[in-house]
Design an enzyme around this catalytic site. Structure first.
Site, PDB file in Angstrom:
ATOM      1  N   CYS A 178       0.828  -1.194   0.000  1.00 56.53           N
ATOM      2  CA  CYS A 178       0.000   0.000   0.000  1.00 56.53           C
ATOM      3  C   CYS A 178       0.875   1.262   0.000  1.00 56.53           C
ATOM      4  O   CYS A 178       1.562   1.534  -0.964  1.00 56.53           O
ATOM      5  CB  CYS A 178      -0.971  -0.050   1.172  1.00 56.53           C
ATOM      6  SG  CYS A 178      -2.425   0.983   0.993  1.00 56.53           S
ATOM      7  N   HIS A 179       0.876   2.029   1.096  1.00 56.87           N
ATOM      8  CA  HIS A 179       1.722   3.223   1.201  1.00 56.87           C
ATOM      9  C   HIS A 179       3.110   2.905   1.774  1.00 56.87           C
ATOM     10  O   HIS A 179       3.955   3.779   1.865  1.00 56.87           O
ATOM     11  CB  HIS A 179       1.039   4.285   2.071  1.00 56.87           C
ATOM     12  CG  HIS A 179      -0.117   4.948   1.400  1.00 56.87           C
ATOM     13  ND1 HIS A 179      -1.372   4.368   1.324  1.00 56.87           N
ATOM     14  CD2 HIS A 179      -0.212   6.130   0.752  1.00 56.87           C
ATOM     15  CE1 HIS A 179      -2.180   5.169   0.674  1.00 56.87           C
ATOM     16  NE2 HIS A 179      -1.508   6.250   0.314  1.00 56.87           N
TER      17      HIS A 179
END
Length: 187
Positions: free
Chosen positions: A112-113
């Protein structure tokens, strides 16, 4: 429980604001295969998980990043959440910790991030990676080759996009940890 990862020690680097399922599912997956896991953070206090934009559970920190060394671990997992990597990437000891896994040719996984830490650690040059779509420009600017795929593995660097990709992400983490060190040429 299998013993595919018996004797392996894995670090999960996280701080307040991590996406809870992106920490818990990989942790469960490697522990189910016999690995020992330490949650590493910037402070010794509990850290706050998030379920998207709602507060989740708090988690105990096993060790602070200033007191650990990549040489003591067989692999690293970087969960996402927006606040988590954005805070971690401003801490030089956390960035160095991540960079050291690459220097030592050890498996690193980010979802994800989480790849924001890889941008900051300057380890993405000529690597094929994926992430949450909003990181695409940052990854490309850091020299990475961003693709929109469920899970990507480039020389022991495992990346995925979102919590929906966790099953494939966790399987690939276990596989890479089982294989161990790799010949990484992009360090």
């Amino acid at each position: 429980m299998s013993n595919k990862l018996q004797g392996k020690k894995v670090a999960i680097l996280a701080t307040d604001g991590f996406e809870q399922i992106e920490l818990t599912k990989p942790k469960e997956a490697v522990e189910a295969e016999g690995a020992t896991v330490d949650i590493i953070s910037l402070k010794a206090d509990d850290i706050q998980g998030m379920n998207h934009d709602e507060k989740g559970d708090t988690f105990s920190v096993d060790k602070v990043v200033s007191a650990v060394n990549a040489k003591d671990y067989d692999g690293l997992i970087l969960p996402g959440g927006v606040q988590n990597p954005d805070t971690l990437r401003t801490d030089e000891k956390a960035v160095t910790f991540v960079r050291d896994f690459f220097a030592q040719h050890k498996p690193v996984s980010a979802i994800c991030h989480g790849p924001w830490m890889l941008v900051e650690a300057d380890v993405l040059n000529n690597r094929k990676v994926t992430s949450f779509p909003s990181l695409k420009t940052d990854i490309v600017n850091a020299g990475g080759n961003w693709v929109d795929e469920e899970v990507v593995c480039d020389q022991a660097l495992v990346t995925s996009r979102t919590p929906d990709d966790l099953p494939a992400f966790c399987r690939k983490i276990v596989e890479e940890l089982r294989e161990g060190k790799h010949d990484q040429q992009h360090v």
